[in-house]
Design a protein around this motif. Structure first.
Motif, PDB file in Angstrom:
ATOM      1  N   ALA A  41       0.833  -1.210   0.000  1.00 46.70           N
ATOM      2  CA  ALA A  41       0.000   0.000   0.000  1.00 46.70           C
ATOM      3  C   ALA A  41       0.863   1.254   0.000  1.00 46.70           C
ATOM      4  N   GLU A  42       1.919   1.259   0.787  1.00 49.11           N
ATOM      5  CA  GLU A  42       2.780   2.435   0.871  1.00 49.11           C
ATOM      6  C   GLU A  42       3.573   2.625  -0.421  1.00 49.11           C
ATOM      7  N   LEU A  43       4.108   1.559  -0.973  1.00 51.86           N
ATOM      8  CA  LEU A  43       4.839   1.681  -2.241  1.00 51.86           C
ATOM      9  C   LEU A  43       3.950   2.274  -3.329  1.00 51.86           C
ATOM     10  N   LYS A  44       2.727   1.759  -3.463  1.00 51.58           N
ATOM     11  CA  LYS A  44       1.846   2.236  -4.527  1.00 51.58           C
ATOM     12  C   LYS A  44       1.325   3.638  -4.231  1.00 51.58           C
ATOM     13  N   ALA A  45       1.146   3.985  -2.941  1.00 55.95           N
ATOM     14  CA  ALA A  45       0.733   5.351  -2.610  1.00 55.95           C
ATOM     15  C   ALA A  45       1.802   6.356  -3.024  1.00 55.95           C
ATOM     16  N   LEU A  70       5.373   4.091  -6.642  1.00 55.71           N
ATOM     17  CA  LEU A  70       6.547   3.279  -6.928  1.00 55.71           C
ATOM     18  C   LEU A  70       6.147   1.930  -7.516  1.00 55.71           C
ATOM     19  N   GLY A  71       7.039   1.366  -8.284  1.00 53.77           N
ATOM     20  CA  GLY A  71       6.793   0.073  -8.879  1.00 53.77           C
ATOM     21  C   GLY A  71       7.817  -0.200  -9.967  1.00 53.77           C
ATOM     22  N   PRO A  72       7.712  -1.358 -10.607  1.00 53.01           N
ATOM     23  CA  PRO A  72       6.698  -2.386 -10.409  1.00 53.01           C
ATOM     24  C   PRO A  72       6.864  -3.124  -9.076  1.00 53.01           C
ATOM     25  N   VAL A  73       5.732  -3.658  -8.571  1.00 49.17           N
ATOM     26  CA  VAL A  73       5.718  -4.383  -7.304  1.00 49.17           C
ATOM     27  C   VAL A  73       5.216  -5.797  -7.559  1.00 49.17           C
ATOM     28  N   VAL A  74       6.032  -6.780  -7.187  1.00 49.43           N
ATOM     29  CA  VAL A  74       5.650  -8.185  -7.263  1.00 49.43           C
ATOM     30  C   VAL A  74       5.223  -8.632  -5.867  1.00 49.43           C
ATOM     31  N   ALA A  75       4.020  -9.181  -5.754  1.00 50.21           N
ATOM     32  CA  ALA A  75       3.491  -9.665  -4.470  1.00 50.21           C
ATOM     33  C   ALA A  75       3.533 -11.185  -4.469  1.00 50.21           C
ATOM     34  N   GLY A  99      -2.879  -2.548  -5.563  1.00 47.89           N
ATOM     35  CA  GLY A  99      -2.139  -2.052  -6.719  1.00 47.89           C
ATOM     36  C   GLY A  99      -0.922  -2.844  -7.118  1.00 47.89           C
ATOM     37  N   ALA A 100      -0.674  -4.026  -6.507  1.00 47.65           N
ATOM     38  CA  ALA A 100       0.481  -4.834  -6.908  1.00 47.65           C
ATOM     39  C   ALA A 100       0.418  -5.115  -8.404  1.00 47.65           C
ATOM     40  N   ASP A 101       1.568  -5.026  -9.058  1.00 52.21           N
ATOM     41  CA  ASP A 101       1.614  -5.164 -10.518  1.00 52.21           C
ATOM     42  C   ASP A 101       1.661  -6.613 -10.978  1.00 52.21           C
ATOM     43  N   LEU A 102       2.174  -7.486 -10.129  1.00 52.03           N
ATOM     44  CA  LEU A 102       2.306  -8.893 -10.486  1.00 52.03           C
ATOM     45  C   LEU A 102       2.079  -9.734  -9.239  1.00 52.03           C
TER      46      LEU A 102
END
Length: 355
Positions: free
Chosen positions: A181-185, A188-193, A208-211
């Motif tokens: 949540a903080e990264l996407k706020a 920032l990205g891309p974020v892999v979860a 909002g995770a990208d992958l």
């Protein structure tokens, strides 16, 4: 008052005394309190938790694990009474969060980590007035209660390198999801979860995770090359155009996990350790050296980070609502603890002691 009490290696619901506010303190009525991973650790690892805290210089010196403790430090509460020597800058009925530390004639003591000061799994608490942080803008108490875990996430993200990085969050429990949540706020990205549990991956997607990766189905590290992170033998970071740095957040906290990330991480990666491992562990330093990895450990937050977290939640800048899986009453708490300890599938579970 009623409270859910850590009594030995169990949570029991019982009556306990309503604490009187002392000098510079206020009494508050708990509206919502989050179940933290450290509370879960306290059921079966309380003695170790206290020992590690003492050795690290934290505020656990006055806890006797053999006596009752009312846990709960992620709370939002309503001021109901002022003690002597208070300034009363906030009014009775005001909603507040707080740094969960009280000060009295014996020194400092953690709220919810104390035999004397019950935490948010009780109907009422006593808090130090100077530690209060107001809840503003009519923010619902269940959201304001997430200021503490979001501050933990803000602190972890603040430790990371954000110069053209790609991110992987390993473990989508409450802290992993808060980090997403903080990264996407921040844009920032891309974020892999990465998580085995479909329900938690679904929350990561809402945040909002990208992958999304189920490690039972595929290796999450197979995706680095597609994210412009150099990966593989004799490939050196930043030696090619569009090369990103890998930043991994370890949010699992079980033995062996850190070394598995060291083994799998790209060269020159940064690993932020936010998962709390309660057992001795080992790593292979030579492997980390050969890859020139940077490893940082993240704990709690600063006062500014907590105030920032509360402000951003109250202003709607941080949408924490996807993190809340459900709200339970005190009578449901023993079974909820058992569930979270044995088969966790939820994100953040909140307790409402008024139920």
């Amino acid at each position: 008052m009623r409270a859910a009490i850590r009594r030995g290696p169990a949570i029991v619901v019982d009556e306990c005394e309503i604490p009187p506010p002392g000098q510079g303190q206020v009494r508050v009525r708990t509206h919502h309190c989050g179940i933290c991973g450290s509370d879960l650790h306290a059921i079966h690892h309380f003695e170790s938790f206290i020992d590690y805290g003492r050795r690290a210089g934290l505020l656990t010196g006055r806890i006797d694990p053999g006596r009752d403790v009312v846990l709960g430090h992620e709370f939002c509460a309503e001021i109901v009474e002022f003690g002597p020597g208070t300034e009363r800058a906030l009014k009775e009925g005001a909603m507040v969060g707080a740094f969960a530390v009280n000060f009295d004639e014996k020194g400092a003591e953690g709220v919810g980590w104390s035999n004397h000061y019950p935490g948010g799994y009780a109907e009422y608490m006593v808090l130090t007035e100077s530690m209060l942080v107001p809840v503003t803008n009519g923010c619902p108490s269940e959201r304001a209660a997430l200021a503490e875990p979001m501050a933990v996430a803000i602190h972890a993200v603040n430790k990371a390198d954000h110069q053209d990085s790609a991110y992987m969050v390993v473990g989508c429990g409450p802290i992993g999801l808060a980090i997403i949540a903080e990264l996407k706020a921040r844009g920032l990205g891309p974020v892999v979860a990465v998580d085995y549990v479909a329900e938690r991956r679904a929350v990561a997607e809402r945040l909002g995770a990208d992958l999304l990766v189920d490690p039972a189905v595929g290796d999450p590290h197979d995706h680095w090359a597609g994210l412009d992170v150099p990966y593989g033998p004799v490939v050196y970071p930043r030696a090619q155009s569009r090369a990103r740095r890998a930043v991994l957040f370890e949010c699992v906290g079980v033995p062996g996990m850190l070394n598995r990330l060291i083994d799998a991480a790209p060269r020159n990666a940064q690993i932020i350790v936010a998962g709390v491992c309660m057992a001795p562990d080992s790593i292979e330093p030579s492997l980390a050296i050969n890859k020139e990895l940077e490893i940082k450990f993240s704990m709690a937050f600063s006062a500014d980070e907590f105030r920032q977290s509360m402000h951003r939640i109250c202003e709607g800048e941080l949408d924490v609502s996807p993190l809340i899986s459900r709200i339970v009453g005190l009578d449901e708490l023993p079974a909820t603890f058992d569930e979270l300890l044995t088969a966790p599938r939820s994100a953040k579970v909140l307790v409402d002691p008024r139920r």
